[in-house]
Design an enzyme around this catalytic site. Structure first.
Site, PDB file in Angstrom:
ATOM      1  N   ASP A 470       0.883  -1.250  -0.052  1.00  0.00           N
ATOM      2  CA  ASP A 470       0.047  -0.085   0.042  1.00  0.00           C
ATOM      3  C   ASP A 470       0.620   1.158  -0.117  1.00  0.00           C
ATOM      4  OD1 ASP A 470      -1.549  -2.263   0.601  1.00  0.00           O
ATOM      5  OD2 ASP A 470      -2.876  -0.965   1.734  1.00  0.00           O
ATOM      6  N   GLU A 539      -5.215  -4.661  -6.815  1.00  0.00           N
ATOM      7  CA  GLU A 539      -6.252  -5.142  -6.003  1.00  0.00           C
ATOM      8  C   GLU A 539      -7.514  -4.592  -6.505  1.00  0.00           C
ATOM      9  OE1 GLU A 539      -3.313  -5.197  -1.843  1.00  0.00           O
ATOM     10  OE2 GLU A 539      -5.397  -4.243  -1.850  1.00  0.00           O
TER      11      GLU A 539
END
Length: 903
Positions: A470, A539
Site C-alpha cells: 500500500d 487489488e
C-alpha cells in the site's frame, strides 16, 4: 528441444516430503528421530513442543539428548503451535462457525519450545543447521549449548546457517528452539490484515524446513544461473547463461577444490580448480565469454501457461577435494525474459520473451494456520489456471519452495512482495498498525530481502518483486532492498509498491490500488475512472463472495445461516475482522434491489451466484477489451482474491474446499482462450483471442430475448478475424432495449455464440440485462466502494418459466486415481424458455460434492433444443462414500440426480 527431455532434471538434494502431516498423535508422543547420512542433507521430521511456561527445566536440559518429553505435543516439520494443537485435538477446528473464539489467546503469550532429535554417523564432516521460517524469533540450542539468540534469529524470511560441527557427535543429537510469541505489529513476520479472523497464536512456530547439512571441507553457496535472452525475434532468440556460486573453505587449512557445473538438458559440463586459504570464500563465475558452450542458439524457453511449454533446465554443481565429493547443489531454472516498461499512460505493461502479456491475476492466500500441503497447493494452482488466470500475487505470506516449483511446472506467473499495514510498512504507513522500525528491524528487513531474492531468482514463474504494497518503502529501506536484489542478480523488474507511488530510486510504480473492495455493479468496470479497466490495478474486486450452499452448511451454524440472508447489517464472523468489511450490507442490499428480496436461504444463495457470476465476468471482460485501447489501455488486474486462508464469505473465487460457484465460473467464462463478450458501456460485442495465432472465419450470432421467451433481436455476423496474444475485434453493436410502457418488465437476456469456420461452437456467453441502468455516485465514493443510487432491474428473472433439462453421463477411470465424467445435457423444455445458469456438481452417496473437480465449462444457459457436452476431471471416487452421481440444478431448473454409466 523436447520439454520431456528438459524435464529430466538432476534431482534436488534428498529432503523428506515437505507436506505437513495430518497427525493423529496426542500429547506425550515424541517425533521421529531424523537420520542424516554421511555427506547428506535431511530435514527435521517433526518436533515435541510445549509452552515454556509449563517447562521448569533449563534450556541446557531441554536441548540435551535423552530429555523426557512426557506431556509434550507433537508437531510436524513445518508447524505453527496452533496447527499442532488442532491436529492433536487439544483445540477445536477453528474453521467452523465461531469455534476459533473458544481457543484462549493466553496459551500463546509465552515462548514455546520446539525440540527434535537427529542422528549422525561417525564421521568428521562439517555439520550445520540451515533454516528460515521462524515466527517470530528464536533462541537456538544444540546438545545443551546455545548457538544463536532471538536477536540473531528474528524474522520469518531471514535465512540462517549455524555451524554446529564442534557440538555434535556420532549418534543422537538434539536441537531445541525457544520460539518467541508473534505480533505482526511488532515483528517482520506476517499478519492477516483484513483478510480473515487472525489465529489466536498469531502463527508462532517454525513453518519451513530445518535442514541438517553434512559436508566436506569446501562448501558451495548461492549457486544460480543468470540468463540473457535476445528478444529481437520474440520467442526464438539465442540465450546466454552465466553460472555463479560462492566457494567456501570451512577448514583451518588451505584447500584446492575442483568445481564442476553441469546444465541438464544441454550436455554442458564445465570444470575449474579453486585454491582457497583457510576460511576463505571466493565467487566462481562461468561466463559465456570463457565457455562458448554457455551460448545457446536455440534455447527451449519457459512460457506461461497458454503461451507455450514450461521448459526447465537443471543446474548441478559439485565440489571435490582430493578426489572426494565435498559438497553439491542442484536445482531447476528456466530461460525467459521479462520486461515491464511504463506505457504512454504511465501503466506498467509486461512482456515475456518479447510477447505482450495482459496480467489476469488474483491474490493468493496461505492457509490460516500456515499448514503446507503440496497436493492442496497443486489443486489450487490448477484451479486458478482452469479459471483462466495467468498470475497470482503473494502479498507477504511467501510460500515454501514447493509452491514455486509447482508454479514453474504449470506455468503460473507469480508476483511476490512484502505485505502492507503491519510492521512491514510501519515506518511509512501513517494509518497502519505497525510500529516504527529500529536499527535491528532494518537489518532484519535487508536480510529478509537477500534471502528471498536468492531463493526465488531462478524460478521462471516469478514475474517481479513488489518491495512495497500500500506504501512504498522509505528511501533508506528502498536502497537496502535494491542493494540486496542487485547483489543477488535479481533478473526481473522490481516494483516500488502495488499502489500508485513514485520513488527516487525506482521511479513510478506503474500500478494503482484503487479497489474497489466491496460491491459495485458490473457496469462499474467499464467506467474509465476509479477502479475501472485502465492501467494496472493490483487489488480490485466487488468484495463478498458467497460460497455454494454445500460449503455454507460446512462453515456456518444453522443460526448463522439464517442471519446470512435475513440480517444484512449483522456482523459476519466469516467475512472480516475489519469494521469496514464485517457485514454483507452493501452486497445484500444490491441483491435485494436488483434480483428481489430473498425468500429463504436457498433463494439467497441462488441470487448470490447470479450476482457474482455477472460481476466477476464483467471485471475480467472489461480489462480484456481495454487491453488494446489506443489511449488508456488496461495492462493488468489482480482480482482480490483468488482464495481465502479459511472458510470465508469474502474475497475469493474458490472457497476453502475448492467448490466452484458463480464467481469462479464468471472468471472462467471471461478468460476463455477464444471468447465472445458484451460491453456494458457501449453495448458492443467483441471477440478476444488469447491464443498465440490469429483466427479467421469466425461467425458471431447475437440474440436478445424477453423473459417470456420473445425474440427481441437476432443478428449474425460472418467472416470475422481476430489476431493473437489478446487481440480483439468488434463484431457488432447491440441495439438498446427499452421497456414498453405497461409492457414487459425491464429484464431481458442476451445470448452470444461464436462458431468457427467448420460451424463448431467455440464460445457461448449469456447475459441478463436491464433496461434500467445501475447509476453510480462517484462523488460520494471512498477507498473501498462507489455508492449505487439507482439499481438495474433484474427481478424479471423471477418470472422465468420452469425449464426441463435431461442429462446422461459416463465415468471413465484412468491409470492411477484419476477419472473423467462426461455429461451430455439438453434443454427439453417446450416454448422458448432458457435453462439459466445450469449447474453440474459431482456428488457422492450423501450428496456431498466430490472435490476438487475441473469442468471444461459449467453454469451454462441453454435454450430449448440446445445441448452441450461437459467434461469433469476428478479423482476417482472412494466406493465407501457411495455411488458417484451428477447433481443437475439451475436458476429455473429443478434439482435432479443422475448416475453415470461406467465402461
Amino acid at each position: 528441444m523436447a520439454a520431456a527431455l528438459l524435464g529430466l532434471l538432476l534431482a534436488p538434494a534428498a529432503v523428506p516430503s515437505a507436506a505437513t502431516p495430518r497427525l493423529p498423535a496426542g500429547p506425550g508422543t515424541a517425533p521421529t528421530v531424523t537420520a542424516v547420512a554421511s555427506g547428506g542433507t535431511a530435514a527435521l521430521t517433526g518436533y515435541a513442543i510445549r509452552s515454556a511456561a509449563q517447562v521448569p527445566d533449563t534450556a541446557a536440559a531441554v536441548s540435551t539428548p535423552g530429555y523426557a518429553t512426557t506431556g509434550w505435543h507433537r508437531a510436524g516439520p513445518r508447524s505453527t503451535v496452533l496447527a499442532a494443537l488442532v491436529a492433536d485435538g487439544t483445540h477445536p477446528d477453528p474453521f467452523y462457525s465461531t469455534d476459533q473464539q473458544r481457543i484462549p489467546r493466553r496459551d500463546f503469550a509465552d515462548p514455546w519450545w520446539y525440540r527434535s532429535d537427529f542422528t549422525l554417523p561417525e564421521t568428521a564432516e562439517r555439520t550445520s543447521l540451515d533454516f528460515s521460517g521462524v515466527i517470530s524469533a528464536a533462541d537456538v540450542y544444540v546438545n545443551g549449548r546455545q548457538v544463536a539468540s532471538a536477536a540473531e534469529v528474528a524474522g520469518m524470511y531471514t535465512r540462517h546457517e549455524l555451524d554446529i560441527t564442534d557440538l555434535v557427535r556420532a549418534g543422537t543429537n538434539t536441537v531445541a528452539f525457544r520460539i518467541r510469541p508473534n505480533d505482526p505489529r511488532k515483528h517482520l513476520t506476517l499478519g492477516w490484515l483484513d483478510w480473515l479472523q487472525p489465529p489466536p497464536d498469531a502463527n508462532m512456530g517454525i513453518v519451513r524446513d530445518v535442514l541438517v547439512r553434512r559436508r566436506g571441507p569446501v562448501s558451495l553457496h548461492d549457486a544460480h544461473v543468470v540468463t540473457g535472452l535476445d528478444v529481437s525475434s520474440p520467442g526464438s532468440g539465442p540465450a546466454e547463461l552465466t553460472v555463479k556460486a560462492r566457494v567456501r573453505n570451512d577448514s583451518q587449512e588451505a584447500a584446492t577444490a575442483t568445481v564442476t557445473a553441469a546444465v541438464g538438458g544441454t550436455g554442458i559440463v564445465l570444470s575449474e580448480d579453486v585454491t582457497l586459504r583457510a576460511r576463505e570464500t571466493r565467487t566462481l563465475v562461468f561466463t559465456p565469454d570463457r565457455h562458448r558452450q554457455l551460448r545457446l542458439q536455440r534455447p527451449a524457453l519457459w512460457w506461461p501457461a497458454g503461451m507455450g511449454p514450461q521448459n526447465l533446465y537443471g543446474l548441478h554443481l559439485t565440489a571435490t577435494v582430493a578426489g572426494s565429493r565435498s559438497d553439491s547443489v542442484r536445482h531447476a531454472f528456466g530461460i525467459r525474459d521479462v520486461k515491464a516498461p511504463l506505457d504512454s499512460a504511465g501503466a506498467r505493461r509486461y512482456t515475456i520473451n518479447g510477447r505482450p502479456l495482459l496480467i489476469r491475476g488474483a491474490g493468493w492466500s496461505a492457509d490460516e494456520l500456515l499448514r503446507w500441503d503440496t497436493t492442496a497447493a497443486e489443486d489450487r494452482i490448477k484451479a486458478a489456471l482452469d479459471a483462466g488466470l495467468n498470475t497470482l500475487r503473494l502479498e507477504g505470506h511467501i510460500e515454501p519452495d514447493e509452491f514455486f516449483d509447482l508454479a514453474d511446472r504449470y506455468g503460473m506467473l507469480l508476483l511476490p512482495g512484502w505485505e502492507c499495514c503491519d510492521k512491514w510498512e510501519g515506518q511509512v504507513n501513517p494509518t497502519g498498525t505497525g510500529e516504527k522500525w529500529n536499527a535491528a528491524d532494518r537489518l532484519t528487513a535487508r536480510a529478509s530481502m537477500a534471502a528471498e531474492a536468492a531463493r526465488l531468482r531462478d524460478h521462471p514463474s516469478v514475474l517481479s518483486f513488489l518491495i512495497g504494497s500500500d506504501f512504498a518503502p522509505d528511501a533508506q529501506t528502498e536502497r537496502d532492498y535494491l542493494d540486496a536484489l542487485r547483489a543477488a542478480d535479481w533478473p526481473t523488474p522490481v516494483v516500488p509498491a502495488a499502489s500508485a507511488v513514485t520513488t527516487a530510486l525506482s521511479g513510478p510504480s506503474g500500478m494503482r490500488m484503487t479497489g474497489p473492495y466491496d460491491w459495485v455493479p458490473p457496469s462499474y468496470w467499464y467506467d474509465k475512472r476509479e477502479g475501472g479497466a485502465t492501467g494496472f490495478n493490483s487489488e480490485t474486486s466487488a468484495g463478498p463472495s458467497i460460497p455454494t450452499l454445500d460449503t455454507l452448511r460446512r462453515t456456518l451454524s444453522p443460526a448463522e445461516l439464517e442471519t446470512l440472508w435475513e440480517s444484512p447489517s449483522a456482523p459476519q464472523y466469516h467475512r472480516s475482522p475489519s469494521r469496514t468489511f464485517n457485514t454483507l450490507k452493501l452486497f445484500n442490499d444490491a441483491l435485494a434491489h436488483r434480483y428481489g428480496a430473498p425468500r429463504g436461504l436457498r433463494d439467497y444463495v441462488a441470487k448470490a451466484q447470479l450476482g457474482q457470476y455477472e460481476n466477476v465476468r464483467a471485471q475480467f471482460e472489461a480489462y480484456a477489451r481495454n487491453a488494446t485501447d489506443s489511449t488508456d489501455p488496461s495492462t493488468g488486474l489482480v482480482y482480490w482474491m483468488f482464495n481465502s486462508g479459511w472458510t470465508s464469505l469474502h474475497w475469493q473465487l474458490v472457497d476453502r474446499y475448492l467448490d466452484q460457484g458463480g464467481a469462479y465460473y464468471g472468471a472462467k467464462k471471461a478468460n476463455e482462450p477464444l471468447h465472445i463478450q458484451y460491453s456494458y458501456d457501449d453495448r458492443t460485442v467483441a471477440v478476444i483471442n488469447r491464443r498465440p495465432d490469429a483466427v479467421s472465419g469466425l461467425t458471431a450470432r447475437i440474440t436478445l430475448f424477453g423473459t417470456d421467451g420473445t425474440s427481441l433481436h437476432d443478428r449474425t455476423v460472418r467472416g470475422l478475424r481476430v489476431g493473437g496474444d489478446g487481440a480483439r475485434t468488434t463484431a457488432a453493436t447491440v441495439p438498446a432495449v427499452v421497456a414498453a410502457s405497461g409492457g414487459p418488465d425491464s429484464t431481458y437476456l442476451a445470448r452470444l455464440t461464436l462458431t468457427d469456420s467448420a460451424g463448431r461452437e467455440v464460445s457461448r456467453n449469456v447475459y441478463w440485462l436491464s433496461t434500467r441502468p445501475d447509476v453510480l455516485d462517484y462523488d460520494a465514493g471512498d477507498w473501498y466502494h462507489t455508492p449505487t443510487t439507482t439499481y438495474g432491474d433484474l427481478t424479471g428473472l423471477n418470472s422465468l418459466a420452469a425449464a426441463t433439462v435431461t442429462a446422461t453421463a459416463r465415468t471413465t477411470r484412468h491409470a492411477g486415481s484419476q477419472s473423467t465424467t462426461t455429461v451430455t445435457i439438453r434443454n427439453t423444455s417446450s416454448g422458448n424458455t432458457p435453462a439459466l445458469l445450469t449447474d453440474l456438481h459431482l456428488v457422492d452417496g450423501r450428496d456431498a460434492p466430490v472435490l476438487p473437480v475441473r469442468w471444461n465449462d459449467n453454469q451454462i444457459s441453454l435454450w430449448p433444443g440446445e445441448s452441450a457436452v461437459l467434461t469433469a476431471h476428478h479423482r476417482t471416487a472412494d466406493p465407501a462414500d457411495g455411488a458417484l452421481r451428477v447433481r443437475v440444478s439451475g436458476w429455473n431448473t429443478p434439482t435432479t440426480h443422475i448416475t453415470p454409466s461406467t465402461p
